[in-house]
Enzyme design. Structure first.
Site, short mmCIF file in Angstrom:
data_model
loop_
_atom_site.label_atom_id
_atom_site.label_comp_id
_atom_site.label_asym_id
_atom_site.label_seq_id
_atom_site.Cartn_x
_atom_site.Cartn_y
_atom_site.Cartn_z
N SER A 238 0.85 -0.81 0.14
CA SER A 238 0.00 0.15 -0.18
C SER A 238 1.30 1.30 -0.01
CB SER A 238 -0.77 0.09 0.78
OG SER A 238 -2.19 -0.40 1.43
N GLU B 28 -0.66 18.91 -6.29
CA GLU B 28 -2.47 18.85 -6.66
C GLU B 28 -3.41 17.81 -6.02
OE1 GLU B 28 0.68 20.00 -9.66
OE2 GLU B 28 0.51 17.91 -8.23
N SER B 29 -3.02 17.33 -5.12
CA SER B 29 -3.71 15.98 -4.27
C SER B 29 -2.97 14.94 -3.25
CB SER B 29 -4.64 15.86 -4.87
OG SER B 29 -5.86 15.27 -3.54
N HIS C 45 -3.59 0.18 -3.40
CA HIS C 45 -3.57 -1.34 -2.89
C HIS C 45 -3.43 -2.48 -3.32
CE1 HIS C 45 -4.67 1.43 0.56
NE2 HIS C 45 -5.74 2.85 -0.17
N CYS D 62 -6.14 17.73 -8.84
CA CYS D 62 -7.25 19.41 -8.21
C CYS D 62 -6.17 20.37 -9.97
CB CYS D 62 -6.63 20.07 -7.52
SG CYS D 62 -7.38 18.71 -5.47
#
Length: 124
Positions: free
Chosen positions: A55, A62-63, A68, A83
């Site tokens: 994971s 931008e985020s 996983h 974003c």
């Protein structure tokens, strides 16, 4: 309609189980996927599970991009949330699908922070 961001939820199937279980390789692939999307990488954090699976998250300006893996099933769950207008999250998803040697990928794009009119920021 204006949206603050685009969030792709990708189901990636038929992946190479050896790739999915290699934490260092997954980290490298994820960072390169962010770059393929045009994002600016800020931080990375990955964890190798026992007996199998990885994971991790790539935090981008931008985020974020997360993964996983379930090597025993040849499956990876991926989120690419961006974003702004300068990053293409589909480029990251397509790159990941290729590098995980997947046979199939299905994905849904969700608009995040949807507003009917431009957002007005009020300082409190």
């Amino acid at each position: 309609m204006n949206a603050l961001g685009r969030h792709i939820l990708a189901e990636i199937y038929g992946c190479d189980e050896n790739v999915l279980d290699d934490c260092e390789l997954i980290e490298d692939i994820m960072v390169k996927a962010a770059i393929e999307a045009g994002a600016e990488v800020r931080e990375v954090a990955f964890h190798k599970f026992s007996p199998q699976g990885v994971s991790g998250v790539v935090v981008i300006s931008e985020s974020h991009i997360t993964i996983h893996t379930w090597p025993e099933l040849g499956y990876a769950a991926v989120d690419v949330f961006t974003c702004g207008n300068n990053v293409n999250p589909w480029n990251a998803c397509n790159y990941l699908t290729k590098m995980l040697k997947a046979k199939n990928m299905t994905a849904t794009e969700v608009k995040r922070g949807v507003f009917e009119q431009p957002v007005k920021v009020v300082n409190m």
